[in-house]
Write a protein that holds these residues in place. Sequence first.
Motif, PDB file in Angstrom:
ATOM      1  N   MET A   1     -20.425  37.816  62.184  1.00 43.47           N
ATOM      2  CA  MET A   1     -21.296  38.789  62.803  1.00 43.47           C
ATOM      3  C   MET A   1     -20.749  39.125  64.184  1.00 43.47           C
ATOM      4  O   MET A   1     -20.336  38.241  64.924  1.00 43.47           O
ATOM      5  CB  MET A   1     -22.713  38.225  62.917  1.00 43.47           C
ATOM      6  N   SER A   2     -20.763  40.404  64.514  1.00 39.30           N
ATOM      7  CA  SER A   2     -20.260  40.820  65.817  1.00 39.30           C
ATOM      8  C   SER A   2     -21.396  40.822  66.840  1.00 39.30           C
ATOM      9  O   SER A   2     -22.573  40.761  66.493  1.00 39.30           O
ATOM     10  CB  SER A   2     -19.630  42.208  65.725  1.00 39.30           C
ATOM     11  N   SER A   3     -21.037  40.925  68.102  1.00 46.33           N
ATOM     12  CA  SER A   3     -22.043  40.920  69.168  1.00 46.33           C
ATOM     13  C   SER A   3     -22.932  42.159  69.119  1.00 46.33           C
ATOM     14  O   SER A   3     -24.054  42.139  69.600  1.00 46.33           O
ATOM     15  CB  SER A   3     -21.368  40.823  70.538  1.00 46.33           C
ATOM     16  N   GLU A   4     -22.452  43.241  68.512  1.00 48.65           N
ATOM     17  CA  GLU A   4     -23.243  44.464  68.364  1.00 48.65           C
ATOM     18  C   GLU A   4     -24.123  44.426  67.117  1.00 48.65           C
ATOM     19  O   GLU A   4     -24.877  45.351  66.876  1.00 48.65           O
ATOM     20  CB  GLU A   4     -22.315  45.683  68.300  1.00 48.65           C
ATOM     21  N   GLY A   5     -24.000  43.366  66.295  1.00 49.71           N
ATOM     22  CA  GLY A   5     -24.869  43.201  65.140  1.00 49.71           C
ATOM     23  C   GLY A   5     -24.284  43.645  63.816  1.00 49.71           C
ATOM     24  O   GLY A   5     -25.018  43.857  62.858  1.00 49.71           O
TER      25      GLY A   5
ATOM     26  N   LEU B   1     -13.743  46.782  65.225  1.00 52.22           N
ATOM     27  CA  LEU B   1     -14.811  46.538  66.190  1.00 52.22           C
ATOM     28  C   LEU B   1     -14.839  47.650  67.223  1.00 52.22           C
ATOM     29  O   LEU B   1     -13.818  48.280  67.505  1.00 52.22           O
ATOM     30  CB  LEU B   1     -14.593  45.187  66.887  1.00 52.22           C
ATOM     31  N   GLY B   2     -16.016  47.852  67.820  1.00 55.13           N
ATOM     32  CA  GLY B   2     -16.144  48.820  68.898  1.00 55.13           C
ATOM     33  C   GLY B   2     -15.424  48.331  70.140  1.00 55.13           C
ATOM     34  O   GLY B   2     -14.879  47.230  70.200  1.00 55.13           O
ATOM     35  N   LYS B   3     -15.444  49.166  71.175  1.00 49.46           N
ATOM     36  CA  LYS B   3     -14.692  48.864  72.392  1.00 49.46           C
ATOM     37  C   LYS B   3     -15.136  47.562  73.055  1.00 49.46           C
ATOM     38  O   LYS B   3     -14.321  46.755  73.468  1.00 49.46           O
ATOM     39  CB  LYS B   3     -14.824  50.025  73.369  1.00 49.46           C
ATOM     40  N   ASN B   4     -16.437  47.340  73.177  1.00 49.48           N
ATOM     41  CA  ASN B   4     -16.945  46.141  73.842  1.00 49.48           C
ATOM     42  C   ASN B   4     -17.510  45.127  72.850  1.00 49.48           C
ATOM     43  O   ASN B   4     -18.271  44.254  73.227  1.00 49.48           O
ATOM     44  CB  ASN B   4     -18.016  46.520  74.862  1.00 49.48           C
ATOM     45  N   ASP B   5     -17.155  45.259  71.585  1.00 50.32           N
ATOM     46  CA  ASP B   5     -17.682  44.388  70.541  1.00 50.32           C
ATOM     47  C   ASP B   5     -16.710  43.236  70.283  1.00 50.32           C
ATOM     48  O   ASP B   5     -15.497  43.369  70.445  1.00 50.32           O
ATOM     49  CB  ASP B   5     -17.877  45.196  69.257  1.00 50.32           C
ATOM     50  N   PHE B   6     -17.240  42.083  69.888  1.00 50.20           N
ATOM     51  CA  PHE B   6     -16.416  40.927  69.555  1.00 50.20           C
ATOM     52  C   PHE B   6     -17.135  40.097  68.502  1.00 50.20           C
ATOM     53  O   PHE B   6     -18.332  40.243  68.300  1.00 50.20           O
ATOM     54  CB  PHE B   6     -16.121  40.066  70.800  1.00 50.20           C
TER      55      PHE B   6
END
Length: 140
Positions: A1-5, A30-35
């Motif tokens: 699961m990523s930090s953006e959900g 992943l998005g730019k600020n996603d991890f």
Amino acid sequence: MSSEGYLRRLPLEELETQNRGTRGKKKMNLGKNDFINLSVQVHSHDSLLFISNTGKAYALMAYEIPNLEKGRHLRNILETEEEEKIIEIIPVDFENKNEDLVLITKKGIVKKTRLSDYVSARRKGGIIGINLSEGDSIVD
């Protein structure tokens, strides 16, 4: 699961061992600020228990998570509230009568429950694992 959900199921065969000094391969867009925030290794027919910061529990079979390159957002898979965040994903065996789940809140409340009591968490809306007072939440 990523930090953006975003959730993604990844077959184990897609992962490879690397030699020293090599660059890793990207397995999820992943998005730019996603991890990647949480990662769990399970079999396709294992049950997963999702615990939210508001004390709710949701259950899914691992094969219900899509195998898409970007993944699918959590709210498209589970019916979570807007302010709810999943803080833990636990592989579980609901038939095992001897396992317990312990939930601890920021205000120091501890609740121990039989894991078999969470079988009904497979409902779309999940179940309430612990009732929280105003301003309280589950500890990560």
